[in-house]
Scaffold this motif. Structure first.
Motif, short mmCIF file in Angstrom:
data_model
loop_
_atom_site.label_atom_id
_atom_site.label_comp_id
_atom_site.label_asym_id
_atom_site.label_seq_id
_atom_site.Cartn_x
_atom_site.Cartn_y
_atom_site.Cartn_z
N TRP A 174 -46.87 -5.90 38.89
CA TRP A 174 -47.64 -7.13 38.66
C TRP A 174 -48.53 -7.52 39.83
O TRP A 174 -49.30 -8.46 39.74
CB TRP A 174 -46.68 -8.29 38.37
CG TRP A 174 -45.60 -8.43 39.41
CD1 TRP A 174 -45.70 -9.04 40.63
CD2 TRP A 174 -44.27 -7.93 39.32
NE1 TRP A 174 -44.52 -8.95 41.31
CE2 TRP A 174 -43.61 -8.28 40.53
CE3 TRP A 174 -43.55 -7.24 38.34
CZ2 TRP A 174 -42.27 -7.95 40.77
CZ3 TRP A 174 -42.23 -6.90 38.59
CH2 TRP A 174 -41.61 -7.26 39.79
N TYR A 182 -39.22 -11.51 37.89
CA TYR A 182 -40.16 -10.88 36.98
C TYR A 182 -39.59 -9.66 36.24
O TYR A 182 -40.22 -9.15 35.31
CB TYR A 182 -41.42 -10.44 37.73
CG TYR A 182 -42.44 -11.53 37.96
CD1 TYR A 182 -42.15 -12.87 37.70
CD2 TYR A 182 -43.71 -11.22 38.46
CE1 TYR A 182 -43.08 -13.86 37.92
CE2 TYR A 182 -44.65 -12.22 38.68
CZ TYR A 182 -44.33 -13.53 38.41
OH TYR A 182 -45.27 -14.51 38.64
N LYS A 210 -43.53 -10.06 32.50
CA LYS A 210 -44.28 -9.90 33.75
C LYS A 210 -44.07 -8.50 34.34
O LYS A 210 -44.83 -8.08 35.21
CB LYS A 210 -43.85 -10.96 34.77
CG LYS A 210 -44.14 -12.40 34.35
CD LYS A 210 -45.64 -12.66 34.37
CE LYS A 210 -45.95 -14.11 34.03
NZ LYS A 210 -45.47 -15.05 35.05
N ASP A 211 -43.02 -7.82 33.90
CA ASP A 211 -42.76 -6.47 34.39
C ASP A 211 -43.56 -5.49 33.54
O ASP A 211 -43.02 -4.74 32.73
CB ASP A 211 -41.27 -6.14 34.34
CG ASP A 211 -40.93 -4.81 35.03
OD1 ASP A 211 -41.85 -4.18 35.58
OD2 ASP A 211 -39.74 -4.43 35.01
#
Length: 300
Positions: A174, A182, A210-211
């Motif tokens: 990210w 995350y 988010k990963d």
């Protein structure tokens, strides 16, 4: 009204043209959507990227950077496809079932003890409710055979890093910020449970939005470590010369549910393991409960 309709049509056409051009230029901060990839795979275009890490862009202490990540340099790759998600229990079970239907009882590299089954499975099936969890406790041979059965292969170490990192040299999928929340990693569980310890469990693939890598691959910093096809060796120009690099050991990439992303989940982190576990006869095909895999394929 007719004049107004013409004006509105012009505006819509102009907006459509702008949107089309923006899409071609890759506008926005979302995953790069270039090329046409097979189902549940992402396209990683040809070109160079920064591979490795000299320590200057770490968001954690330099002492956490093993020397095996050095030196950083530019690497050029051909275009390829990369699985969007880690291979799941359900997908691997389908593969096991197909082998049994063909009458295959054992792989040539194992003793005649039957088809290799992940150690945590019972009666040749995974725990109830874990269809879409990543399959773990899969050794290098098992991962290779599965990918071959799908007309794919394990990614090389170079392909894995580019697919996870993109071309801007980022520390995590990210970006450069240390964000344990995350991904599915030990830091996430320590925050969630309010205590420190080596714990955590695999979770449904894609749960952590988010990963995600610049190309759209999920769970590259957490959930399960992943096999690559690359034998573990020092990078060219490295100061490392340990004799164990001559052994048959393969590169693992990515973090897991029970590892810290600062140590295992960075895009440059390298770890390794022998292709299978021969510590005891009953476990001769097993690895660890945090090792899984995903597949890759040459771009057509």
């Amino acid at each position: 009204m007719q004049g107004r309709d013409k004006t509105m049509n012009k505006k819509y056409k102009a907006f459509a043209i702008i949107s089309f051009v923006a899409a071609l230029m890759g506008a926005g901060s979302g995953p790069i959507m270039a090329g046409t990839a097979p189902e549940r795979m992402v396209y990683v275009p040809a070109g160079e990227f920064i591979m490795g890490n000299d320590g200057g862009n770490l968001s954690v202490s330099d002492e956490l950077r093993p020397d095996n990540e050095m030196p950083a340099r530019k690497v050029t790759l051909k275009a390829f496809y990369f699985d969007k998600y880690e291979v799941t229990n359900l997908e691997y079970k389908g593969y096991i079932d197909s082998l049994q239907q063909k009458g295959i009882k054992a792989f040539s590299h194992y003793n005649a003890e039957g088809i290799p089954i992940p150690d945590r499975w019972a009666r040749e099936s995974y725990p109830v409710g874990e269809d879409t969890h990543p399959v773990v406790d899969v050794d290098w041979y098992m991962a290779n055979k599965y990918c071959e059965s799908k007309g794919k292969r394990l990614p090389t170490e170079e392909e894995w890093e580019k697919a996870a990192r993109g071309t801007d040299g980022r520390v995590y999928p990210w970006g450069n910020e240390y964000k344990p929340e995350y991904s599915n990693n030990r830091g996430y569980w320590e925050i969630t449970l309010g205590k420190k310890g080596d714990f955590g469990v695999p979770m449904i693939i894609g749960s952590f939005k988010k990963d995600i890598s610049p190309y759209g691959a999920f769970d590259v910093a957490g959930n399960a470590m992943e096999w690559t096809s690359t034998p573990y060796r020092p990078y060219q120009g490295s100061i490392l010369t340990e004799p164990q690099h001559e052994n048959e050991i393969y590169v693992l990439r990515g973090g897991a549910h029970n590892t810290l992303i600062s140590e295992f989940g960075r895009t440059t982190t390298r770890h390794y393991r022998g292709p299978t576990d021969d510590r005891s006869p009953h476990a001769d095909w097993h690895t660890d409960m945090n090792i899984g895999f995903r597949c890759a394929k040459d771009a057509e």
